[in-house]
Design a protein around this motif. Structure first.
Motif: not given
Length: 302
Positions: A136-165
């Protein structure tokens, strides 16, 4: 970064209310009430609107209903404030479809949750978000809510996404680990948009450089939640602190049961909606509802 993304980064700040999805007594989506709730938000100073996030019960909606809820919200808002609907799902193809729909209807950004239940590893999360962002050509806000997803998006993963996207411009952190959220801005850049999804951290996140909050409490008390952000951004730290503590008791009672059940109970007591949830969700116990009612009276909301 394109001019489009820079412009929305400047606009998408403050109190973003994740508006609930109202149902009629027969469990159909009440689009008229949804529009009324959005108007209530705009009348009380809310800076932006989201729908079909956690507070909007997306897992209780069909994909068609989610699109209809987003379309009705976009039509109601009509460009008066930024619009950032939740388009994430546990299903990758559904997430792609809903995010593209958000772009088609002119949303300013899309909020995409970490997939819930299936617990992807960090490599899979990177691939998921990058594929969605690239489609898409639309801004994306990632939503990290480990209490409900049972998975934490680690800072390193988010930083790589911010750099590459380039269109991944921020994150909603419903994360009680305050060290984690500090490291988000350290590693993703101070201009990366950090939104609090934890009510008691809305003010503290502003203090470390956050862009605002996406708080369920704003459904019930939009004016004070927006005012807290306005006070902070206008340099009135004392007033922002006062509102932070003033809202704390309301925040607490609205999370005595799973969101959005207490919020819907409160809005029902305020005469804003029929307090209806779809199974497997339901209203809180009578004792919790009594606490909500008394709190609303104390806050002069009923």
């Amino acid at each position: 970064m394109s001019k489009q993304y820079e412009e929305i980064k400047q606009k998408l700040r403050g109190s973003i209310t994740p508006v609930i999805t109202p149902f009629k007594s027969n469990y159909e989506v009440d689009f008229e009430k949804q529009s009324e709730l959005i108007e209530y938000q705009l009348e009380n100073g809310t800076h932006a609107i989201s729908v079909t996030g956690t507070s909007g019960e997306p897992s209780s909606l069909t994909i068609e209903e989610r699109v209809q809820v987003m379309e009705n919200a976009a039509k109601t808002i009509n460009g008066r404030v930024p619009f950032a609907p939740g388009t994430g799902s546990t299903n990758h193809d559904e997430t792609m479809y809903l995010t593209k729909k958000a772009q088609e209807m002119g949303a300013d950004a899309a909020m995409v949750i970490v997939p819930y239940y299936n617990k992807p590893n960090q490599q899979a999360l990177y691939k998921h978000f990058k594929t969605v962002a690239d489609s898409v050509d639309i801004p994306i806000i990632v939503y990290n809510i480990p209490g409900r997803t049972a998975k934490n998006l680690e800072v390193e993963t988010l930083a790589k996404l911010a750099k590459d996207c380039p269109n991944i411009i921020g994150v909603k952190e419903s994360n009680k680990d305050f060290e984690h959220v500090n490291r988000v801005l350290l590693n993703c850049g101070r201009d990366f948009l950090l939104f609090s999804g934890i009510e008691l951290l809305c003010y503290p996140m502003l203090a470390i450089g956050g862009a605002g909050s996406i708080s369920a409490t704003a459904n019930v008390e939009p004016k004070k939640v927006a005012e807290m952000h306005d006070a902070w951004f206008n340099g009135d730290v004392k007033r922002a602190q006062e509102l932070h503590y003033e809202l704390m008791r309301l925040n607490d009672v609205l999370f005595k049961d799973t969101n959005p059940a207490p919020v819907k109970a409160a809005l029902g007591m305020m005469g804003k909606i029929e307090p209806v949830l779809r199974l497997p969700m339901d209203l809180p116990s009578e004792s919790i509802q009594d606490d909500i009612r008394q709190t609303l009276k104390d806050y002069k909301l009923i």
